[in-house]
Design an enzyme around this catalytic site. Structure first.
Site: not given
Length: 299
Positions: A97, A122, A124, A126, A139, A224, A226, A269
């Site tokens: 990412h 996401d 996260h 980031d 990332h 993403d 994840d 990802e």
């Protein structure tokens, strides 16, 4: 509509190996995106933005692999911008990412910060900077860099100026947020729709609020994988529990596509090296395919 499927084989922005080949795995083959779009009568072309960047060094200083990540993001920026100039819809398939810095910078060459929203899907946020990051992995920094919060080297990908206004950044499904990121999010006024809120209020209510808040005429959607609950996507660098189901992620992405505001899409990802039976690839494709159909229908 014509799609430009851009493979971006970077994995040096994250701490694990294997996701550089994620884009190729999603595009190619009988069940890949290129074949799917062709079978549905939708024009598409596929290419790689740069040669794979995967070679790691011992005792790499922080931020890790800065030169390589900058090169990858610049190449991805140019590929996204070129696709949009040619009237194609860019779908960037990573890779990690960190590429979001390049993809959004490419879109931002066509739209001002007042015109463009970013939807960051996401686990996260980031939004670490070089100074706040505990891992040193880039990332975890692209949103901060796009807002002009990072140093001059990362900011240079956007021409040295912020590509986005913080009130036009929307992050959904986040549930693994560093304390320093919490402070940055609060200080910047970024729109956050975390999993705890989705569990409390339901996805429909949160998604409705997100869509109401996207006030710009254009948006860049950066997904993403994840963001999915770890049970559905072990084939990623940082699988995080307590996340959404594939159906819920599909609901969010197709709703964004249906607005007609989306001008670019990222999928990052996915790690084929952690997917020996291909089941996670099928999960990701099962999400992407209806999203691409929704994008085509909305244009």
């Amino acid at each position: 509509m014509r799609f430009s499927l851009i493979a971006a084989p970077l994995e040096l922005g994250c701490g694990t190996a294997g996701c550089a080949m994620g884009g190729a795995a999603l595009v190619s083959g009988e069940n890949g995106l290129l074949s799917f779009l062709s079978h549905n009568g939708i024009a598409a072309a596929a290419d790689s933005a740069f040669v794979p960047l995967t070679v790691r060094r011992e005792e790499e200083p922080s931020p890790h692999y800065l030169a390589e990540v900058l090169s990858a993001c610049a190449a991805t920026r140019d590929a996204v911008s070129t696709a949009q100039s040619a009237g194609a819809f860019p779908v960037t398939l990573g890779g990690d990412h960190a590429l979001g810095l390049g993809t959004v910078a490419g879109t931002a060459q066509h739209y001002s910060p007042e015109e463009l929203s970013l939807i960051w899907v996401d686990a996260h946020t980031d939004i670490n900077t070089e100074e706040t990051s505990a891992s040193g992995n880039i990332h975890g920094m692209p949103v901060a860099a796009l807002l002009g919060l990072c140093g001059p080297q990362l900011s240079a990908v956007c021409g040295g100026v912020p590509a986005l206004r913080p009130e036009n950044v929307h992050i959904i499904f986040a549930r693994d947020i560093d304390p320093a990121e919490e402070e940055i999010l609060a200080a910047q006024g970024v729109n956050l729709y975390p999993m705890r809120e989705i569990r409390e209020k339901g996805l429909s209510a949160v998604l409705r609020r997100l869509l109401e808040r996207v006030s710009t005429p254009y948006c860049h959607v950066s997904w993403d994988v994840d963001s999915l609950d770890a049970a559905y996507i072990p084939a990623t660098g940082l699988p995080i529990p307590d996340g959404p189901t594939p159906r819920q992620v599909t609901e969010v992405l197709t709703a964004l596509a249906a607005t007609g505001k989306a001008v670019a899409l990222d999928c990052v990802e996915y790690n084929p090296a952690r997917d020996p039976d291909g089941s996670c690839c099928r999960t990701v494709l099962d999400i992407l395919k209806p999203v691409l159909l929704a994008l085509a229908a909305a244009q």
